[in-house]
Design a protein around this motif. Structure first.
Motif, PDB file in Angstrom:
ATOM      1  N   ILE A 174       0.840  -1.201   0.000  1.00  0.00           N
ATOM      2  CA  ILE A 174       0.000   0.000   0.000  1.00  0.00           C
ATOM      3  C   ILE A 174       0.872   1.247   0.000  1.00  0.00           C
ATOM      4  CG2 ILE A 174      -1.708   1.315   1.312  1.00  0.00           C
ATOM      5  CD1 ILE A 174      -2.811  -1.375   2.307  1.00  0.00           C
ATOM      6  N   LEU A 175       1.896   1.260   0.867  1.00  0.00           N
ATOM      7  CA  LEU A 175       2.793   2.420   0.914  1.00  0.00           C
ATOM      8  C   LEU A 175       3.565   2.585  -0.385  1.00  0.00           C
ATOM      9  CD1 LEU A 175       4.250   2.377   4.530  1.00  0.00           C
ATOM     10  CD2 LEU A 175       2.543   3.906   3.569  1.00  0.00           C
ATOM     11  N   LYS A 176       3.908   1.496  -1.045  1.00  0.00           N
ATOM     12  CA  LYS A 176       4.624   1.563  -2.320  1.00  0.00           C
ATOM     13  C   LYS A 176       3.751   2.253  -3.369  1.00  0.00           C
ATOM     14  CE  LYS A 176       7.483   0.258  -5.655  1.00  0.00           C
ATOM     15  NZ  LYS A 176       7.746   1.426  -6.454  1.00  0.00           N
TER      16      LYS A 176
ATOM     17  N   LEU B 141      -2.650  15.228  -1.339  1.00  0.00           N
ATOM     18  CA  LEU B 141      -2.551  14.106  -2.271  1.00  0.00           C
ATOM     19  C   LEU B 141      -3.067  12.816  -1.637  1.00  0.00           C
ATOM     20  CD1 LEU B 141       0.891  14.777  -3.974  1.00  0.00           C
ATOM     21  CD2 LEU B 141      -1.368  14.913  -5.021  1.00  0.00           C
ATOM     22  N   LEU B 142      -2.885  12.677  -0.328  1.00  0.00           N
ATOM     23  CA  LEU B 142      -3.427  11.516   0.378  1.00  0.00           C
ATOM     24  C   LEU B 142      -4.946  11.492   0.236  1.00  0.00           C
ATOM     25  CD1 LEU B 142      -3.284   9.073   2.280  1.00  0.00           C
ATOM     26  CD2 LEU B 142      -3.248  10.691   4.198  1.00  0.00           C
ATOM     27  N   TYR B 143      -5.584  12.629   0.433  1.00  0.00           N
ATOM     28  CA  TYR B 143      -7.039  12.744   0.279  1.00  0.00           C
ATOM     29  C   TYR B 143      -7.465  12.349  -1.135  1.00  0.00           C
ATOM     30  CZ  TYR B 143     -11.507  15.037  -0.531  1.00  0.00           C
ATOM     31  OH  TYR B 143     -12.794  15.311  -0.904  1.00  0.00           O
TER      32      TYR B 143
ATOM     33  N   LEU C 270      -8.038  -1.128   0.886  1.00  0.00           N
ATOM     34  CA  LEU C 270      -8.477   0.224   1.237  1.00  0.00           C
ATOM     35  C   LEU C 270      -9.992   0.305   1.336  1.00  0.00           C
ATOM     36  CD1 LEU C 270      -6.027   2.353  -0.938  1.00  0.00           C
ATOM     37  CD2 LEU C 270      -6.003   2.108   1.544  1.00  0.00           C
ATOM     38  N   GLN C 271     -10.697  -0.327   0.415  1.00  0.00           N
ATOM     39  CA  GLN C 271     -12.153  -0.303   0.446  1.00  0.00           C
ATOM     40  C   GLN C 271     -12.707  -1.080   1.632  1.00  0.00           C
ATOM     41  OE1 GLN C 271     -13.379  -1.589  -3.460  1.00  0.00           O
ATOM     42  NE2 GLN C 271     -12.582   0.258  -4.432  1.00  0.00           N
ATOM     43  N   LYS C 272     -12.007  -2.102   2.061  1.00  0.00           N
ATOM     44  CA  LYS C 272     -12.453  -2.906   3.204  1.00  0.00           C
ATOM     45  C   LYS C 272     -12.174  -2.202   4.534  1.00  0.00           C
ATOM     46  CE  LYS C 272     -13.000  -7.241   5.071  1.00  0.00           C
ATOM     47  NZ  LYS C 272     -14.321  -7.342   5.591  1.00  0.00           N
ATOM     48  N   GLU C 273     -11.083  -1.447   4.618  1.00  0.00           N
ATOM     49  CA  GLU C 273     -10.627  -0.878   5.882  1.00  0.00           C
ATOM     50  C   GLU C 273     -11.027   0.573   6.116  1.00  0.00           C
ATOM     51  OE1 GLU C 273      -9.191  -2.431   8.368  1.00  0.00           O
ATOM     52  OE2 GLU C 273      -9.018  -4.348   7.358  1.00  0.00           O
TER      53      GLU C 273
ATOM     54  N   SER D 227      -0.905   5.511   9.563  1.00  0.00           N
ATOM     55  CA  SER D 227       0.352   5.234   8.859  1.00  0.00           C
ATOM     56  C   SER D 227       0.442   6.006   7.552  1.00  0.00           C
ATOM     57  CB  SER D 227       0.484   3.741   8.582  1.00  0.00           C
ATOM     58  OG  SER D 227       0.549   3.021   9.777  1.00  0.00           O
ATOM     59  N   LEU D 228      -0.648   6.050   6.801  1.00  0.00           N
ATOM     60  CA  LEU D 228      -0.647   6.798   5.544  1.00  0.00           C
ATOM     61  C   LEU D 228      -0.455   8.289   5.792  1.00  0.00           C
ATOM     62  CD1 LEU D 228      -3.518   4.967   3.641  1.00  0.00           C
ATOM     63  CD2 LEU D 228      -1.098   4.978   3.022  1.00  0.00           C
ATOM     64  N   TYR D 229      -1.108   8.815   6.820  1.00  0.00           N
ATOM     65  CA  TYR D 229      -0.962  10.235   7.156  1.00  0.00           C
ATOM     66  C   TYR D 229       0.478  10.543   7.575  1.00  0.00           C
ATOM     67  CZ  TYR D 229      -1.704  14.726   9.410  1.00  0.00           C
ATOM     68  OH  TYR D 229      -1.620  16.047   9.775  1.00  0.00           O
TER      69      TYR D 229
END
Length: 99
Positions: free
Chosen positions: A2-4, A21-23, A42-45, A71-73
């Protein structure tokens, strides 16, 4: 993985702030049909809550979803700090003379 994928998206759009960009990336991944395992995860979580005005809020559906959001933030913030560090490193002392 996901991070990649998020990292690749950030590199393609370096001129914009990483948090915005995260948004954009999350909204794109969650609202379109899943094409990969990253999209499915992403859709599940993560859930997008919208109000009447059209503003969106991303909410983790479970503790793992909240950890994923955090983590993404944090990754977006660190990417922004890295861009700033590169910019400062490429400057010369004379560039700051007038400040």
């Amino acid at each position: 993985m996901i991070l990649k994928e998020f990292s690749d998206f950030l590199k393609e759009n370096e001129e914009k702030p990483s948090v915005s960009l995260l948004y954009i990336w999350l909204k794109m991944k969650i609202e379109t049909p899943a094409k990969s395992n990253v999209d499915r995860i992403l859709q599940k979580e993560i859930y997008i809550a919208k109000n009447n005005i059209g503003n969106s809020l991303f909410i983790g559906k479970s503790p793992s979803g909240r950890n994923l959001m955090q983590s993404l933030y944090n990754f977006a913030l660190s990417f922004e700090q890295q861009k700033m560090a590169r910019w400062v490193h490429n400057q010369k002392a004379n560039d700051f003379k007038n400040y």
